[in-house]
Every structure is written in structure tokens, then in C-alpha cells.
Motif scaffolding. Structure first.
Motif, PDB file in Angstrom:
ATOM      1  N   GLY A 178       0.739  11.877  12.981  1.00  0.00           N
ATOM      2  CA  GLY A 178       2.142  11.725  13.628  1.00  0.00           C
ATOM      3  C   GLY A 178       3.168  10.442  13.042  1.00  0.00           C
ATOM      4  N   TYR A 179       2.251   9.920  11.896  1.00  0.00           N
ATOM      5  CA  TYR A 179       2.923   8.683  11.532  1.00  0.00           C
ATOM      6  C   TYR A 179       3.475   8.702  10.029  1.00  0.00           C
ATOM      7  CZ  TYR A 179       1.584   5.886  15.609  1.00  0.00           C
ATOM      8  OH  TYR A 179       1.377   5.540  16.923  1.00  0.00           O
ATOM      9  N   ALA A 180       3.470   9.965   9.464  1.00  0.00           N
ATOM     10  CA  ALA A 180       3.870  10.266   8.188  1.00  0.00           C
ATOM     11  C   ALA A 180       5.375  10.367   7.955  1.00  0.00           C
ATOM     12  CB  ALA A 180       3.466  11.415   7.615  1.00  0.00           C
ATOM     13  N   GLU A 181       6.164  10.518   9.390  1.00  0.00           N
ATOM     14  CA  GLU A 181       7.671  10.564   9.128  1.00  0.00           C
ATOM     15  C   GLU A 181       8.138   9.052   8.363  1.00  0.00           C
ATOM     16  OE1 GLU A 181       9.486  13.030   9.576  1.00  0.00           O
ATOM     17  OE2 GLU A 181       7.568  14.390   9.915  1.00  0.00           O
ATOM     18  N   PRO A 182       9.095   9.129   7.541  1.00  0.00           N
ATOM     19  CA  PRO A 182       9.561   8.148   7.024  1.00  0.00           C
ATOM     20  C   PRO A 182      10.557   7.366   8.078  1.00  0.00           C
ATOM     21  CG  PRO A 182      10.362   9.994   5.534  1.00  0.00           C
ATOM     22  CD  PRO A 182       9.604  10.448   6.765  1.00  0.00           C
ATOM     23  N   ARG A 183      10.663   6.032   7.998  1.00  0.00           N
ATOM     24  CA  ARG A 183      11.265   5.153   8.893  1.00  0.00           C
ATOM     25  C   ARG A 183      12.738   5.209   8.741  1.00  0.00           C
ATOM     26  NH1 ARG A 183      12.530   0.600   6.255  1.00  0.00           N
ATOM     27  NH2 ARG A 183      11.003   0.070   4.664  1.00  0.00           N
ATOM     28  N   GLY A 184      13.295   4.737   9.756  1.00  0.00           N
ATOM     29  CA  GLY A 184      14.850   4.906   9.581  1.00  0.00           C
ATOM     30  C   GLY A 184      15.471   3.642   8.769  1.00  0.00           C
ATOM     31  N   LYS A 185      16.490   3.397   8.775  1.00  0.00           N
ATOM     32  CA  LYS A 185      17.160   2.305   7.967  1.00  0.00           C
ATOM     33  C   LYS A 185      16.646   0.962   8.462  1.00  0.00           C
ATOM     34  CE  LYS A 185      21.519   0.350   5.918  1.00  0.00           C
ATOM     35  NZ  LYS A 185      22.781   0.597   5.700  1.00  0.00           N
ATOM     36  N   PHE A 186      16.544   0.837   9.880  1.00  0.00           N
ATOM     37  CA  PHE A 186      16.044  -0.230  10.490  1.00  0.00           C
ATOM     38  C   PHE A 186      14.942  -0.220  11.210  1.00  0.00           C
ATOM     39  CE2 PHE A 186      15.997  -3.583  13.910  1.00  0.00           C
ATOM     40  CZ  PHE A 186      15.785  -4.553  13.280  1.00  0.00           C
ATOM     41  N   ALA A 187      13.729  -0.716  10.940  1.00  0.00           N
ATOM     42  CA  ALA A 187      12.549  -0.334  11.417  1.00  0.00           C
ATOM     43  C   ALA A 187      12.287  -1.182  12.764  1.00  0.00           C
ATOM     44  CB  ALA A 187      11.268  -0.290  10.502  1.00  0.00           C
ATOM     45  N   GLY A 188      13.161  -2.331  13.013  1.00  0.00           N
ATOM     46  CA  GLY A 188      13.020  -3.138  14.164  1.00  0.00           C
ATOM     47  C   GLY A 188      12.113  -4.114  13.725  1.00  0.00           C
ATOM     48  N   ILE A 189      11.825  -4.619  12.499  1.00  0.00           N
ATOM     49  CA  ILE A 189      11.169  -5.750  12.215  1.00  0.00           C
ATOM     50  C   ILE A 189      11.641  -6.222  10.999  1.00  0.00           C
ATOM     51  CG2 ILE A 189       9.669  -4.170  10.562  1.00  0.00           C
ATOM     52  CD1 ILE A 189       7.415  -6.305  11.280  1.00  0.00           C
ATOM     53  N   THR A 190      11.606  -7.827  10.889  1.00  0.00           N
ATOM     54  CA  THR A 190      12.067  -8.436   9.696  1.00  0.00           C
ATOM     55  C   THR A 190      10.873  -9.364   9.278  1.00  0.00           C
ATOM     56  OG1 THR A 190      13.135 -10.114  11.072  1.00  0.00           O
ATOM     57  CG2 THR A 190      14.733  -8.207  10.405  1.00  0.00           C
ATOM     58  N   ILE A 191      10.894  -9.779   8.157  1.00  0.00           N
ATOM     59  CA  ILE A 191       9.844 -10.677   7.662  1.00  0.00           C
ATOM     60  C   ILE A 191      10.655 -11.978   7.530  1.00  0.00           C
ATOM     61  CG2 ILE A 191       8.084 -11.411   6.004  1.00  0.00           C
ATOM     62  CD1 ILE A 191       7.980  -8.301   5.654  1.00  0.00           C
ATOM     63  N   ALA A 192      10.426 -13.058   7.764  1.00  0.00           N
ATOM     64  CA  ALA A 192      11.094 -14.379   7.752  1.00  0.00           C
ATOM     65  C   ALA A 192      10.377 -15.362   6.605  1.00  0.00           C
ATOM     66  CB  ALA A 192      11.529 -15.181   8.802  1.00  0.00           C
ATOM     67  N   PHE A 228       1.011  -1.091   0.163  1.00  0.00           N
ATOM     68  CA  PHE A 228      -0.078  -0.139   0.063  1.00  0.00           C
ATOM     69  C   PHE A 228       1.000   1.235  -0.109  1.00  0.00           C
ATOM     70  CE2 PHE A 228      -3.348   2.593   2.439  1.00  0.00           C
ATOM     71  CZ  PHE A 228      -4.348   2.378   1.317  1.00  0.00           C
ATOM     72  N   PRO A 229       0.561   2.217  -0.720  1.00  0.00           N
ATOM     73  CA  PRO A 229       1.146   3.450  -0.710  1.00  0.00           C
ATOM     74  C   PRO A 229       1.656   3.908   0.834  1.00  0.00           C
ATOM     75  CG  PRO A 229      -0.297   3.706  -2.333  1.00  0.00           C
ATOM     76  CD  PRO A 229      -0.703   2.488  -1.640  1.00  0.00           C
ATOM     77  N   TYR A 230       3.006   4.346   0.788  1.00  0.00           N
ATOM     78  CA  TYR A 230       3.445   4.597   2.385  1.00  0.00           C
ATOM     79  C   TYR A 230       2.695   5.753   2.872  1.00  0.00           C
ATOM     80  CZ  TYR A 230       6.580   5.425   6.163  1.00  0.00           C
ATOM     81  OH  TYR A 230       6.790   5.977   7.465  1.00  0.00           O
ATOM     82  N   ALA A 231       2.412   6.630   2.369  1.00  0.00           N
ATOM     83  CA  ALA A 231       1.807   7.949   2.623  1.00  0.00           C
ATOM     84  C   ALA A 231       0.355   7.564   3.124  1.00  0.00           C
ATOM     85  CB  ALA A 231       1.711   9.358   1.708  1.00  0.00           C
ATOM     86  N   GLU A 232      -0.391   7.097   2.181  1.00  0.00           N
ATOM     87  CA  GLU A 232      -1.683   6.423   2.363  1.00  0.00           C
ATOM     88  C   GLU A 232      -1.894   5.518   3.576  1.00  0.00           C
ATOM     89  OE1 GLU A 232      -4.082   5.391  -1.016  1.00  0.00           O
ATOM     90  OE2 GLU A 232      -2.570   6.178  -2.300  1.00  0.00           O
ATOM     91  N   LEU A 233      -1.006   4.675   4.001  1.00  0.00           N
ATOM     92  CA  LEU A 233      -0.872   3.770   5.100  1.00  0.00           C
ATOM     93  C   LEU A 233      -0.636   4.737   6.389  1.00  0.00           C
ATOM     94  CD1 LEU A 233      -1.143   1.008   6.107  1.00  0.00           C
ATOM     95  CD2 LEU A 233       1.225   0.755   5.880  1.00  0.00           C
ATOM     96  N   ALA A 234       0.266   5.651   6.404  1.00  0.00           N
ATOM     97  CA  ALA A 234       0.482   6.425   7.471  1.00  0.00           C
ATOM     98  C   ALA A 234      -0.723   7.236   7.646  1.00  0.00           C
ATOM     99  CB  ALA A 234       1.692   7.364   7.285  1.00  0.00           C
ATOM    100  N   ALA A 235      -1.361   7.654   6.867  1.00  0.00           N
ATOM    101  CA  ALA A 235      -2.641   8.573   7.124  1.00  0.00           C
ATOM    102  C   ALA A 235      -3.796   7.684   7.629  1.00  0.00           C
ATOM    103  CB  ALA A 235      -3.075   9.211   5.833  1.00  0.00           C
ATOM    104  N   ASP A 236      -3.622   6.497   7.107  1.00  0.00           N
ATOM    105  CA  ASP A 236      -4.715   5.539   7.812  1.00  0.00           C
ATOM    106  C   ASP A 236      -4.484   5.283   9.269  1.00  0.00           C
ATOM    107  OD1 ASP A 236      -6.984   3.606   7.526  1.00  0.00           O
ATOM    108  OD2 ASP A 236      -5.527   2.224   7.586  1.00  0.00           O
ATOM    109  N   VAL A 237      -3.215   4.979   9.740  1.00  0.00           N
ATOM    110  CA  VAL A 237      -2.878   4.759  11.119  1.00  0.00           C
ATOM    111  C   VAL A 237      -3.261   6.332  11.844  1.00  0.00           C
ATOM    112  CG1 VAL A 237      -0.923   4.445  12.541  1.00  0.00           C
ATOM    113  CG2 VAL A 237      -0.925   3.078  10.528  1.00  0.00           C
ATOM    114  N   GLY A 238      -2.700   7.452  11.374  1.00  0.00           N
ATOM    115  CA  GLY A 238      -3.182   8.628  12.237  1.00  0.00           C
ATOM    116  C   GLY A 238      -2.205   9.583  12.035  1.00  0.00           C
TER     117      GLY A 238
END
Length: 142
Positions: A63-77, A51-61
């Protein structure tokens, strides 16, 4: 709450680029196209959504529109059935435009794994040897 994760949604910068990476490069099955605004990939057990990042951030609410850092603290295995599949999946990801961030190697837990980043920097571990994989693709973790 039932013990289930239904959908993992990744906020992406370019929906068409990410669709190509996952659909063409990694061969994940989908019936959606980027023109529909969101893409779903059917995997065994959990659906992956883009989903487009800006739209997902807006859906969350707010204060969430800031881009994440290099490591967001999650991996997918993605666990595989054989050691050689780790190398094959990493090669497919690299050929599709992903970046290998950690070459596959023996692990301290007795397995074999490596990491790639998708076009938006989401980290995927490709692993073998940690858990038995059932016929339906699910893991048995005891």
C-alpha cells in the motif's frame, strides 16, 4: 525512546542522479556509490540516506508504492550561521540541478530563509536567524 533521529531516508527515482546532486552539487560527504544500492551522507548529527523509491516503499509494506503528491507534508531544514550563506546554499542547489521554489526573503519570525527542491521534489528550507548554531553544528532550541 531516546531523543535522536539517526537516519532520514529519501526514496528517489534515480539513485545516480540524486547522488550527483548531493555529493557533487551540495558537497555532502559520503563514502558510498550508487552501485551499492543505497547511499549514506554523513552530516552533523543525522545521516541522510538515498534509496530507490520502489525499494523503500516495498520495505515499508503493501500500500505504500503509490507516488507521493507534490507536497508530502515534510520539509528538511538546513540552518546556516550567516544570512549570506542562505543565498550561497540556494545558489549551489540551483547550480546542481535543484529548483528554487521560494526565493530567500525576510521571515515573520525575524530570520531569512528560502526553499529548494531536490531532483525528486524533496523540499529543503535554508534558514538563518531562528536558532543559535553550536560549534558542532547542532541547534539550541529553547
Amino acid at each position: 525512546m531516546e531523543p535522536r533521529i539517526s537516519i532520514i531516508t529519501l526514496g528517489v527515482a534515480d539513485l545516480a542522479r540524486s547522488h550527483r546532486f548531493y555529493a557533487n552539487g551540495l558537497a555532502l560527504p559520503t563514502t558510498r556509490s550508487p552501485s551499492e544500492g543505497i547511499v549514506f551522507f554523513q552530516t552533523q548529527g543525522t545521516t541522510l540516506a538515498l534509496f530507490p523509491y520502489a525499494e523503500l516503499a516495498a520495505d515499508v509494506g503493501p500500500g505504500y508504492a503509490e507516488p507521493r503528491g507534490k507536497f508530502a507534508g515534510i520539509t528538511i531544514a538546513h540552518n546556516v550561521r550567516t544570512r549570506s550563506e542562505v543565498d550561497a546554499v540556494l545558489a549551489a542547489a540551483a547550480a546542481a540541478g535543484g529548483q528554487i521554489v521560494k526565493q530567500a526573503d525576510a521571515t515573520d519570525w525575524g530570520g531569512y530563509s528560502g526553499y529548494f527542491a531536490d531532483p525528486d521534489g524533496y523540499l529543503w528550507e535554508v534558514a538563518w536567524g531562528a536558532f543559535p548554531i553550536n560549534d558542532d553544528g547542532s541547534l539550541t532550541i529553547s
